[in-house]
Design an enzyme around this catalytic site. Structure first.
Site, short mmCIF file in Angstrom:
data_model
loop_
_atom_site.label_atom_id
_atom_site.label_comp_id
_atom_site.label_asym_id
_atom_site.label_seq_id
_atom_site.Cartn_x
_atom_site.Cartn_y
_atom_site.Cartn_z
N HIS A 162 -0.05 68.95 27.80
CA HIS A 162 0.33 68.74 26.39
C HIS A 162 1.70 68.11 26.28
CE1 HIS A 162 3.09 72.26 26.26
NE2 HIS A 162 2.18 72.90 26.99
N CYS A 178 1.85 75.62 31.95
CA CYS A 178 1.19 74.41 31.46
C CYS A 178 1.94 73.16 31.92
CB CYS A 178 1.07 74.45 29.95
SG CYS A 178 -0.10 75.70 29.36
#
Length: 228
Positions: A162, A178
């Site tokens: 992301h 992440c």
């Protein structure tokens, strides 16, 4: 790890990488491809859009591994994500990855993708970071401009690729696990990736891409791809 130590680490890594890299074609962001909402929200970001260190800027590079074009390969050790192209090339993006204790590796697929996503922190993140259970989409959301949700065995791994509202940490290991890109790079990657795209996150200490030509998904005895 303090912010100063992180920034010094990024600077040192940049110096080492720039000293051994061949000439690289860096890719400028094409804002003409941005949607009106992207331009609106990116104009409202409150963080200082710190320039990424040159070795971690988006670039077209030679790629000598054997993953199929259209695949994503994440080299967490060296803070790079590769989108594999035809003809022995790849688009290389600089990334922020998880701290060693929280880093994830494995084989997954892009199960879904979202523009300007909301953030639903995991129970562990809520406990560790003291964040709310839901953060609405927008320029100050830690998920940034785009999110690719990684699935394995048909289940959500809870790991994402992301955007970020901390571009100064591209090239560092600080996230909750992440994989973060600048918002501009997240938009660029998102536009290239389809649901079902294969994602290979190399194991720690195995960050040999793109110079080792092993087939990351191959079985050395059978020649068959690993399951995912």
């Amino acid at each position: 790890m303090s912010s100063l130590k992180v920034m010094l680490g990024i600077f040192a890594a940049g110096l080492m990488l720039s000293g051994c890299m061949q000439a690289t074609h860096y890719e400028a962001t094409d804002t003409k491809s941005f949607k009106p909402k992207d331009k609106e929200l990116l104009a409202k970001v409150k963080y200082e859009n710190t320039p990424v260190a040159e070795p971690f800027r988006r670039a077209i590079v030679e790629y000598h591994r054997k993953e199929s074009p259209g695949s994503i390969v994440v080299d967490s050790d060296n803070h790079y994500l590769y989108y594999v192209l035809e003809g022995g090339k790849a688009i290389r993006y600089g990334i922020t990855v998880g701290e060693e204790a929280m880093a994830w590796s494995g084989i997954a697929k892009v199960g879904s993708k979202t523009e300007w996503p909301a953030w639903h922190p995991t129970p562990g993140e809520i406990s560790r970071l003291g964040v709310p259970t839901y953060v609405a989409p927008g320029p100050d959301n830690p998920m940034g401009s785009r999110a690719l949700y990684l699935y394995s065995g048909g289940k959500d791994t809870l790991f994402r690729i992301h955007g970020t509202n901390q571009p100064e940490y591209i090239g560092a290991s600080i996230s909750s696990g992440c994989i973060r890109l600048t918002n501009e790079d997240a938009i660029d990657l998102y536009d290239r990736v389809k649901v079902g795209t294969l994602v290979v996150v190399l194991e720690p200490k195995h960050g040999d891409s793109p110079y080792n030509s092993r087939l990351a998904l191959g079985n050395s005895q059978t020649g068959q791809a690993a399951s995912y």
